[in-house]
Enzyme design. Structure first.
Site, PDB file in Angstrom:
ATOM      1  N   THR B 189       0.915  -1.131   0.000  1.00 43.76           N
ATOM      2  CA  THR B 189       0.000   0.000   0.000  1.00 43.76           C
ATOM      3  C   THR B 189       0.952   1.177   0.000  1.00 43.76           C
ATOM      4  OG1 THR B 189      -1.561  -1.204   1.395  1.00 43.76           O
ATOM      5  CG2 THR B 189      -1.630   1.178   1.538  1.00 43.76           C
ATOM      6  N   ARG B 217     -13.724  -6.809  -3.105  1.00 38.85           N
ATOM      7  CA  ARG B 217     -13.096  -6.898  -1.785  1.00 38.85           C
ATOM      8  C   ARG B 217     -12.572  -5.523  -1.376  1.00 38.85           C
ATOM      9  NH1 ARG B 217      -7.578  -5.757   0.173  1.00 38.85           N
ATOM     10  NH2 ARG B 217      -7.209  -7.046   2.021  1.00 38.85           N
ATOM     11  N   ILE B 218     -12.938  -5.136  -0.169  1.00 37.25           N
ATOM     12  CA  ILE B 218     -12.435  -3.878   0.386  1.00 37.25           C
ATOM     13  C   ILE B 218     -11.480  -4.232   1.517  1.00 37.25           C
ATOM     14  CG2 ILE B 218     -13.089  -1.812   1.705  1.00 37.25           C
ATOM     15  CD1 ILE B 218     -15.668  -1.698   0.079  1.00 37.25           C
ATOM     16  N   GLY B 219     -10.350  -3.536   1.588  1.00 37.62           N
ATOM     17  CA  GLY B 219      -9.368  -3.801   2.626  1.00 37.62           C
ATOM     18  C   GLY B 219      -9.409  -2.737   3.708  1.00 37.62           C
ATOM     19  N   ASP B 220      -8.287  -2.573   4.367  1.00 36.74           N
ATOM     20  CA  ASP B 220      -8.236  -1.626   5.477  1.00 36.74           C
ATOM     21  C   ASP B 220      -8.032  -0.190   5.033  1.00 36.74           C
ATOM     22  OD1 ASP B 220      -5.479  -2.660   4.761  1.00 36.74           O
ATOM     23  OD2 ASP B 220      -4.975  -0.958   6.037  1.00 36.74           O
ATOM     24  N   THR B 239      -0.155  -0.457   6.633  1.00 35.59           N
ATOM     25  CA  THR B 239      -0.014  -1.276   5.438  1.00 35.59           C
ATOM     26  C   THR B 239       0.169  -2.719   5.860  1.00 35.59           C
ATOM     27  OG1 THR B 239       1.529  -1.845   3.664  1.00 35.59           O
ATOM     28  CG2 THR B 239       2.424  -0.563   5.463  1.00 35.59           C
ATOM     29  N   GLY B 240      -0.210  -3.632   4.974  1.00 33.19           N
ATOM     30  CA  GLY B 240      -0.050  -5.042   5.305  1.00 33.19           C
ATOM     31  C   GLY B 240      -1.283  -5.810   4.905  1.00 33.19           C
ATOM     32  N   LYS B 241      -1.635  -6.796   5.695  1.00 32.23           N
ATOM     33  CA  LYS B 241      -2.773  -7.639   5.383  1.00 32.23           C
ATOM     34  C   LYS B 241      -4.044  -6.941   5.893  1.00 32.23           C
ATOM     35  CE  LYS B 241      -4.079 -12.010   4.159  1.00 32.23           C
ATOM     36  NZ  LYS B 241      -5.062 -12.662   5.064  1.00 32.23           N
ATOM     37  N   GLY B 242      -4.843  -6.515   4.934  1.00 31.35           N
ATOM     38  CA  GLY B 242      -6.005  -5.690   5.277  1.00 31.35           C
ATOM     39  C   GLY B 242      -6.893  -6.265   6.347  1.00 31.35           C
TER      40      GLY B 242
END
Lengths: 325, 324
Positions: B189, B217-220, B239-242
């Site tokens: 990100t 799909r929506i992330g963080d 940043t990282g795994k949402g």
């Protein structure tokens, strides 16, 4: 072992001129849903099962703003959203932009349990719904004549108001706009948030929360509010479960649901103190309400606006269904 | 106290063996974006303007997972998302599901400033972009050969893996070979946080999301409190795994720990990254109202850079090797 507790809501911000018949209907629905939840809890259902069950019931009833009876977008369509969170491991699922799924909260649960993700929206969510074989209906199923009328009034009110944040004179002359209470920029007689939600702590002390809504009347297509946002409209962890309702933008900015848990965890406040603190200090000019349960079997609610449709019950026999302060 | 700025180009399993030809352009890009931010802060731009400006630059650079260079959905398309928050006013804006908008972060800002809403997504967001006259291009503009390759590898790996969420490294057949032949992290990100000498804070984050993600799909990144947050205490971009960042309400938690437990920025950021999220899932950059900077991560590396008004600056990828 902890006594179970459950709370449900049908929205914060209620028209002070709401006809008594409507108030009665709302209280009956809330009572019915509460009883469904209580029955499930007595059969040892888990918190996450109970919140889903109760919210499904609220979605299926056109009275409040979720599932059938959802508020309409500016285009006159329905775009529903929901989220669910299982406090034990903080697993969560959320959906937005649904137009045919009968029970958004159940799709949110499937996102949590059957997909590699936490949040699906719009056509991707609808596709997932079909893959999962959930019940779907035409968009018309969700649209009620009441809401079609409300949308029209909302559009009239908005064309007079240039910037909804600036108080204006003149709209009082519009037919039907007698109330001076406003939320989300619209007179409350036209639109009250009426999002639905449920929070539960089961007898194992596990907390869960779920929230579902059609969103803001006359919203721009594609507008997402607080209900599907984990930390804003919904949150559950080991210590509590929270579901919020009211002005979506204020709830997002205040990360309201997470806030209750954060002050409990980081400031050591008890549930009611945490709820009071958050309502008092985190809303600024925004209007909202919330319901919450703690892993100690407590239940609490708070709101800074005109009324909140709510009901709560605990294992020791306490039960209350109210609208006003 | 002077201004401070920090930015990132994604946290993830960036292997130490990343070859120079893949490493140097990214370091150069981080340096370049840092300079842009520094210049803007020295010219007294507000932190809100600065974070938008820097993230726009990061979006335009194809090496990072945002704007051009966004990773692809399972259908080979891009769906970009971003959010921005002004710590001074707590106003915020977010967008998701963009396919043609060149600078997602700028559209997020327009949602914040030109609508009564906070978050617009998919078709509605694209319509709004056209109404606002922002720059849009054919979606193919955002797709890079590297990302097509990443997607193919992810799909191949999925044939072996039943559970999508298992890290690919667990596939014992490919022990010696890195999960992605080009050695880049598959998650990432971009983001930027800044504080001016008056303690005003702002944060912005932008991304293409997760490789091979389901459409929709929506992330963080667009979720206020998860990927982005700013208030009077600090500004954070994660940043990282949402999915982990959402559950952990990462950005909000850093600020909450400072506010409710009186921790310093570094302490709060470290607790969130090391204790409240699973290893290998999160990194963040943060600045505080007092001008401190924190850039913790629990992944192998994080593309990052920071600077303070007194002349300090840093560009780095892994823990021990600072480039300058």
């Amino acid at each position: 072992m902890v006594g179970w507790a459950i709370a449900v809501h049908g929205g914060a911000g209620v028209d002070p001129n709401l006809p008594p018949r409507r108030q009665e209907e709302a209280k009956q629905l809330l009572t019915h849903c509460l009883n469904l939840g209580i029955s499930a809890l007595r059969s040892n259902a888990s918190a996450v099962d109970v919140v889903e069950l109760v919210v499904r019931q609220l979605e299926s009833n056109p009275l409040f703003n979720s599932g059938r009876g959802s508020a309409l977008t500016a285009k006159g369509t329905v775009e529903m959203e929901a989220s669910i969170m299982d406090g034990a491991k903080r697993r969560c699922g959320a959906v937005s932009g649904l137009s045919t799924v009968k029970n958004p909260v159940s799709l949110a649960r499937l996102v949590m349990e059957k997909s590699p993700h936490s949040y699906l929206a719009f056509s991707g969510a609808e596709e997932f719904a079909r893959q999962q074989g959930v019940e779907v209906e035409n968009n018309e199923y969700f649209i009620t004549p009441d809401n079609v009328g409300m949308l029209k009034l909302a559009k009239e009110a908005n064309t007079i108001m240039f910037d909804y944040r600036i108080p204006i004179a003149g709209y009082e002359k519009c037919a039907g706009l007698e109330s001076s209470v406003k939320m989300n920029g619209l007179p409350i007689s036209i639109y009250a948030p009426e999002t639905v939600g449920c929070v539960v702590v089961d007898s194992e002390g596990r907390c869960a929360a779920a929230t579902s809504t059609g969103g803001l009347m006359n919203k721009m297509s594609g507008r997402i509010g607080d209900s599907p946002l984990i930390g804003a409209g919904t949150y559950a962890c080991e210590v509590c479960g929270v579901s919020c309702t009211g002005e979506g933008e204020a709830i997002i900015r205040g990360t309201l649901a997470r806030e209750v848990a954060a002050v409990m965890e980081y400031k050591g406040l008890r549930l009611q103190e945490a709820v009071d603190f958050v309502i008092k200090h985190r809303l600024d000019e925004g209007f909202a309400g919330l319901i919450a349960v703690s892993n100690k079997g407590e239940v609490a609610y708070g709101f800074n606006c005109n009324g909140m449709f709510r009901g709560c019950a605990t294992e020791d026999g306490f039960m209350e269904v109210e609208i006003w302060e | 106290m002077g201004w401070a700025i920090a930015l990132h180009g994604g946290a993830g399993d960036i292997p130490y063996s990343l070859p120079p030809e893949r490493r140097q352009p990214r370091e150069e890009a981080l340096r370049h974006c840092l300079q842009i931010g520094i210049k803007a802060l020295n010219s007294k731009f507000t932190p809100l303007d600065v974070v938008e400006l820097v993230v726009r630059e990061l979006e335009n650079i194809p090496h990072f997972n945002a704007g051009r260079g966004s990773v692809l959905t399972n259908k080979g398309t891009v769906e970009m998302e971003a959010s921005i928050m002004d710590g001074k006013t707590m106003k915020c804006g977010a967008v998701s599901g963009l396919t043609t908008v060149v600078n997602a972060v700028s559209l997020a800002r327009l949602v914040m400033e030109n609508t009564p809403h906070i978050y617009l997504a998919f078709d509605g967001a694209e319509d709004f972009a056209r109404q606002q006259g922002v720059e849009t291009v054919d979606s193919s503009h955002f797709i890079t050969p590297e990302n097509i390759e990443r997607l193919n590898q992810a799909k191949d790996a999925n044939r072996v893996q039943i559970d999508y969420t298992q890290p690919i490294q667990n596939d014992t057949k490919n022990e010696t070979e890195p999960p992605f032949a080009n050695g880049d992290s598959q998650i990432g990100t971009v983001g930027c946080v800044a504080v001016d000498s008056n303690g005003n804070l702002a944060s912005a984050t932008s991304t293409g999301g997760l490789v091979n993600k389901m459409v929709g799909r929506i992330g963080d990144t667009p979720v206020i409190g998860a990927g982005t947050y700013a208030n009077e205490f600090c500004a954070v971009s994660a940043t990282g795994k949402g999915e982990a960042i959402i559950r952990g309400t990462v950005a909000r938690d850093v600020a909450a720990l400072m506010e409710f437990k009186g921790l310093s920025l570094k302490e709060a950021a470290n607790i969130v990254v090391q204790e409240r999220t699973p290893k290998g899932t999160v990194g963040l950059v943060a600045v505080s109202a007092a001008g401190e900077i924190a850039m913790p991560y629990n992944t192998t590396g994080m593309f990052r850079a920071c600077a303070t008004e007194d002349g300090y600056s840093e560009v780095a990828i892994w823990p021990d090797t600072k480039i300058e």
